[in-house]
Design a protein around this motif. Structure first.
Motif: not given
Length: 255
Positions: A37, A175, A177, A183
């Protein structure tokens, strides 16, 4: 008779390369193994949010701009790369980054200097679809309309399905978030084979802007290593040594 030095040189090079195999394989094994992340850039967050609350105009959008009871001021216009549209009695107006309603208000404000209480509406003739993106070991990497692929399995199939060198049990989903972090989720399949991968991915709903990465298998990385670090150098060595070998053969024949 082929010179012993030629054979010895090729044998030494091959031995050295084989000793380097574990090191080089480790260097090219870059597929993701653990979740990762990172903080997303502000521009990425703004771009990803463009359709979540309201449609935001951008270059290439075709607009139908209507001024009530004034057809001479109504116009079809395309948002230029600089974010502007050109309208009668209004000149250039910046609309990129605005919602259609805000663009209509901007046109109205420009017309107020020339027209009494103009009523303006802006409609988008070619609204762009939300998309997801499929990359890596697939047959047709690229963008896929989200309306046609609500799950990761469907997006993969629309991208031509996994290639022969794909790791079927190790697919990554990148993606953005809600906390503003990009992440990487590793989608591991508990079932084996192609059907097992699709079964796992069919249970993963997609969001606008998602990126699916089908990673390369270990066997494919090893085959690529053999080609790049072993076969190609040995082929080049053979081409380099060929004139010398031919010369020695001619000398042997002349004796």
């Amino acid at each position: 008779m082929i010179a012993p030095n030629c054979t010895s040189a090729r044998t030494s090079l091959l031995t050295a390369l084989l000793l380097l195999i574990p090191i080089l394989l480790g260097a090219c094994s870059t597929s993701l193994k653990e979740p990762l992340s990172i903080t997303a850039a502000p521009d990425v967050i703004r771009s990803a949010a463009r359709y979540e609350s309201a449609y935001v105009l951008g270059p290439g959008d075709q607009l139908e701009i209507a001024v009530d009871r004034m057809p001479e001021l109504s116009r079809s216009a395309t948002v230029r790369p600089d974010g502007m549209v050109t309208l009668p009695r209004s000149g250039d107006i910046a609309v990129a980054g605005l919602t259609p309603m805000a663009a209509a208000q901007a046109v109205r404000q420009r017309l107020l200097a020339r027209v009494r209480d103009p009523q303006v509406s802006v409609a988008v003739a070619n609204p762009r679809d939300n998309k997801v993106f499929v990359a890596g070991e697939v047959n047709r990497p690229g963008a896929v309309p989200l309306r046609d692929a609500p799950t990761a399995a469907q997006a993969l199939i629309l991208a031509g399905d996994a290639g022969k060198s794909a790791a079927l049990s190790n697919v990554a989903l990148i993606r953005l978030d809600a906390q503003g972090h990009l992440t990487v989720h590793i989608l591991r399949s508990s079932a084996r084979g192609h059907a097992g991968m699709l079964l796992t991915l069919q249970n993963v709903p997609l969001r606008p802007g998602d990126i699916i990465v089908v990673q390369e298998s270990g066997g494919a990385r090893f085959a690529r290593f053999l080609q790049n670090y072993v076969n190609a150098p040995l082929g080049g060595l053979s081409a380099l040594m060929a004139p010398y070998v031919q010369l020695r053969l001619l000398q042997e024949i002349d004796r």
